[in-house]
Design a protein around this motif. Structure first.
Motif, PDB file in Angstrom:
ATOM      1  N   ILE A 275     104.331  45.172  92.812  1.00  0.00           N
ATOM      2  CA  ILE A 275     105.316  44.670  93.578  1.00  0.00           C
ATOM      3  C   ILE A 275     105.434  42.902  93.345  1.00  0.00           C
ATOM      4  CG2 ILE A 275     106.950  44.175  95.796  1.00  0.00           C
ATOM      5  CD1 ILE A 275     104.877  46.853  96.758  1.00  0.00           C
ATOM      6  N   TYR A 276     106.488  42.584  92.721  1.00  0.00           N
ATOM      7  CA  TYR A 276     106.588  40.987  92.533  1.00  0.00           C
ATOM      8  C   TYR A 276     107.426  40.304  93.632  1.00  0.00           C
ATOM      9  CZ  TYR A 276     104.046  42.347  88.357  1.00  0.00           C
ATOM     10  OH  TYR A 276     103.424  42.980  87.418  1.00  0.00           O
ATOM     11  N   MET A 277     107.076  39.508  94.521  1.00  0.00           N
ATOM     12  CA  MET A 277     107.807  38.823  95.464  1.00  0.00           C
ATOM     13  C   MET A 277     107.802  37.449  95.293  1.00  0.00           C
ATOM     14  SD  MET A 277     106.738  41.301  98.497  1.00  0.00           S
ATOM     15  CE  MET A 277     107.864  40.605  99.870  1.00  0.00           C
ATOM     16  N   MET A 278     108.878  36.994  94.672  1.00  0.00           N
ATOM     17  CA  MET A 278     108.973  35.413  94.183  1.00  0.00           C
ATOM     18  C   MET A 278     109.281  34.586  95.512  1.00  0.00           C
ATOM     19  SD  MET A 278     109.157  37.541  91.585  1.00  0.00           S
ATOM     20  CE  MET A 278     110.607  38.146  90.876  1.00  0.00           C
ATOM     21  N   GLY A 279     109.805  35.190  96.593  1.00  0.00           N
ATOM     22  CA  GLY A 279     110.122  34.511  97.731  1.00  0.00           C
ATOM     23  C   GLY A 279     108.689  34.127  98.641  1.00  0.00           C
TER      24      GLY A 279
ATOM     25  N   MET B  53      96.379  40.638  95.749  1.00  0.00           N
ATOM     26  CA  MET B  53      97.578  39.775  95.617  1.00  0.00           C
ATOM     27  C   MET B  53      97.234  38.568  94.718  1.00  0.00           C
ATOM     28  SD  MET B  53      99.884  38.166  98.449  1.00  0.00           S
ATOM     29  CE  MET B  53     101.350  37.274  98.089  1.00  0.00           C
ATOM     30  N   GLY B  54      98.203  38.367  93.843  1.00  0.00           N
ATOM     31  CA  GLY B  54      98.112  36.961  93.168  1.00  0.00           C
ATOM     32  C   GLY B  54      99.124  36.217  93.796  1.00  0.00           C
ATOM     33  N   LYS B  55      99.723  35.334  93.110  1.00  0.00           N
ATOM     34  CA  LYS B  55     100.677  34.273  93.730  1.00  0.00           C
ATOM     35  C   LYS B  55     101.915  35.047  94.454  1.00  0.00           C
ATOM     36  CE  LYS B  55      98.974  30.298  91.375  1.00  0.00           C
ATOM     37  NZ  LYS B  55      99.387  29.225  90.644  1.00  0.00           N
ATOM     38  N   SER B  56     102.322  35.899  93.351  1.00  0.00           N
ATOM     39  CA  SER B  56     103.574  36.749  93.909  1.00  0.00           C
ATOM     40  C   SER B  56     103.518  38.121  93.425  1.00  0.00           C
ATOM     41  CB  SER B  56     104.765  36.338  93.197  1.00  0.00           C
ATOM     42  OG  SER B  56     104.873  36.671  91.959  1.00  0.00           O
ATOM     43  N   CYS B  57     102.286  38.705  93.084  1.00  0.00           N
ATOM     44  CA  CYS B  57     102.161  40.130  92.709  1.00  0.00           C
ATOM     45  C   CYS B  57     101.267  40.737  93.648  1.00  0.00           C
ATOM     46  CB  CYS B  57     101.588  40.069  91.135  1.00  0.00           C
ATOM     47  SG  CYS B  57     100.859  41.719  90.647  1.00  0.00           S
ATOM     48  N   ILE B  58     101.666  41.780  94.143  1.00  0.00           N
ATOM     49  CA  ILE B  58     100.945  42.660  94.808  1.00  0.00           C
ATOM     50  C   ILE B  58     100.677  44.272  94.237  1.00  0.00           C
ATOM     51  CG2 ILE B  58     100.691  43.971  97.000  1.00  0.00           C
ATOM     52  CD1 ILE B  58     103.309  41.402  96.874  1.00  0.00           C
TER      53      ILE B  58
ATOM     54  N   ALA C  91     104.063  33.251 102.795  1.00  0.00           N
ATOM     55  CA  ALA C  91     102.961  34.050 102.371  1.00  0.00           C
ATOM     56  C   ALA C  91     101.794  34.080 103.413  1.00  0.00           C
ATOM     57  CB  ALA C  91     102.359  33.129 101.191  1.00  0.00           C
ATOM     58  N   ASN C  92     101.257  33.286 103.970  1.00  0.00           N
ATOM     59  CA  ASN C  92     100.307  33.407 105.110  1.00  0.00           C
ATOM     60  C   ASN C  92     100.646  34.564 106.119  1.00  0.00           C
ATOM     61  OD1 ASN C  92      99.021  31.209 103.859  1.00  0.00           O
ATOM     62  ND2 ASN C  92      99.675  29.852 105.287  1.00  0.00           N
ATOM     63  N   TRP C  93     101.941  34.531 106.557  1.00  0.00           N
ATOM     64  CA  TRP C  93     102.370  35.574 107.412  1.00  0.00           C
ATOM     65  C   TRP C  93     102.052  36.901 106.663  1.00  0.00           C
ATOM     66  CZ3 TRP C  93     105.925  39.256 106.382  1.00  0.00           C
ATOM     67  CH2 TRP C  93     105.983  40.289 107.547  1.00  0.00           C
ATOM     68  N   PHE C  94     102.781  37.009 105.739  1.00  0.00           N
ATOM     69  CA  PHE C  94     102.808  38.433 104.841  1.00  0.00           C
ATOM     70  C   PHE C  94     100.941  38.828 104.635  1.00  0.00           C
ATOM     71  CE2 PHE C  94     102.641  40.763 100.850  1.00  0.00           C
ATOM     72  CZ  PHE C  94     103.232  41.500 101.013  1.00  0.00           C
ATOM     73  N   ARG C  95     100.207  37.889 104.142  1.00  0.00           N
ATOM     74  CA  ARG C  95      98.878  38.270 103.933  1.00  0.00           C
ATOM     75  C   ARG C  95      98.239  38.784 105.455  1.00  0.00           C
ATOM     76  NH1 ARG C  95      98.978  33.433 101.292  1.00  0.00           N
ATOM     77  NH2 ARG C  95      99.045  33.727  98.928  1.00  0.00           N
ATOM     78  N   ASP C  96      98.529  38.129 106.486  1.00  0.00           N
ATOM     79  CA  ASP C  96      97.920  38.315 107.636  1.00  0.00           C
ATOM     80  C   ASP C  96      98.664  39.836 108.188  1.00  0.00           C
ATOM     81  OD1 ASP C  96      96.366  37.894 110.112  1.00  0.00           O
ATOM     82  OD2 ASP C  96      98.413  37.592 111.188  1.00  0.00           O
ATOM     83  N   ALA C  97      99.936  39.886 108.097  1.00  0.00           N
ATOM     84  CA  ALA C  97     100.398  41.185 108.602  1.00  0.00           C
ATOM     85  C   ALA C  97     100.014  42.308 107.653  1.00  0.00           C
ATOM     86  CB  ALA C  97     102.212  40.967 108.312  1.00  0.00           C
TER      87      ALA C  97
END
Length: 158
Positions: free
Chosen positions: A82-86, A110-115, A94-100
């Motif tokens: 999944i590539y999430m450019m936002g 995860m890379g910069k936008s690639c999960i 990004a910090n919220w996403f990693r934590d959640a």
């Protein structure tokens, strides 16, 4: 792996059964949470979610003929992605996403936008859906344009 599919249905039909099932469920989650103004289609050989020219006429700076990419979903050689450019351009998100993701008990690759994920069970669908829906198109475009301006300033442009 880049696909020659011209529609999402063709893309899904090309996948092996196990990948088709996982990609289909992730796709349903993304589609259910897309912000208004984002469309689904095939872009760059993947299932793409993008801001169409009718909403953002300049298009993607790398190829203005393309609509502005928002997210993508793909079956790659050794994983699905999944590539999430936002997320790439929004550090607090990004910090919220990693934590959640981690709080959901899943290992995040995860890379910069690639999960990257190997199976559907690797993806906390509720976290993915919430992340997709957290970025209104107007904010995404504003952040995208700011990143372009910052990049131009670093390169000595206006």
């Amino acid at each position: 792996m880049k696909s020659a599919a011209r529609t999402v249905e063709e893309y899904l039909a090309e996948l092996p059964d196990d990948r088709r099932e996982a990609i289909s469920v992730v796709r349903e989650t993304i589609v259910a949470h897309l912000p208004e103004g984002v469309e689904e289609g095939v872009q760059y050989g993947m299932i793409g979610y993008y801001v169409p020219h009718s909403v953002y006429p300049p298009g993607y700076h790398c190829d203005p003929r393309q609509p502005l990419p928002f997210a993508s979903l793909a079956s790659q050689k050794n994983h699905m992605a999944i590539y999430m450019m936002g997320i790439y351009s929004d550090e607090p998100l990004a910090n919220w996403f990693r934590d959640a993701w981690t709080r959901a008990g899943k290992k995040l690759d995860m890379g910069k936008s690639c999960i990257r994920f190997k199976k559907l069970d690797d993806v906390p669908l509720d976290v993915l859906g919430e992340a997709i829906g957290k970025v209104p198109v107007s904010e995404y475009i504003a952040r995208y344009e700011e990143v372009l301006k910052s990049s131009a300033r670093r390169k000595g442009g206006n």
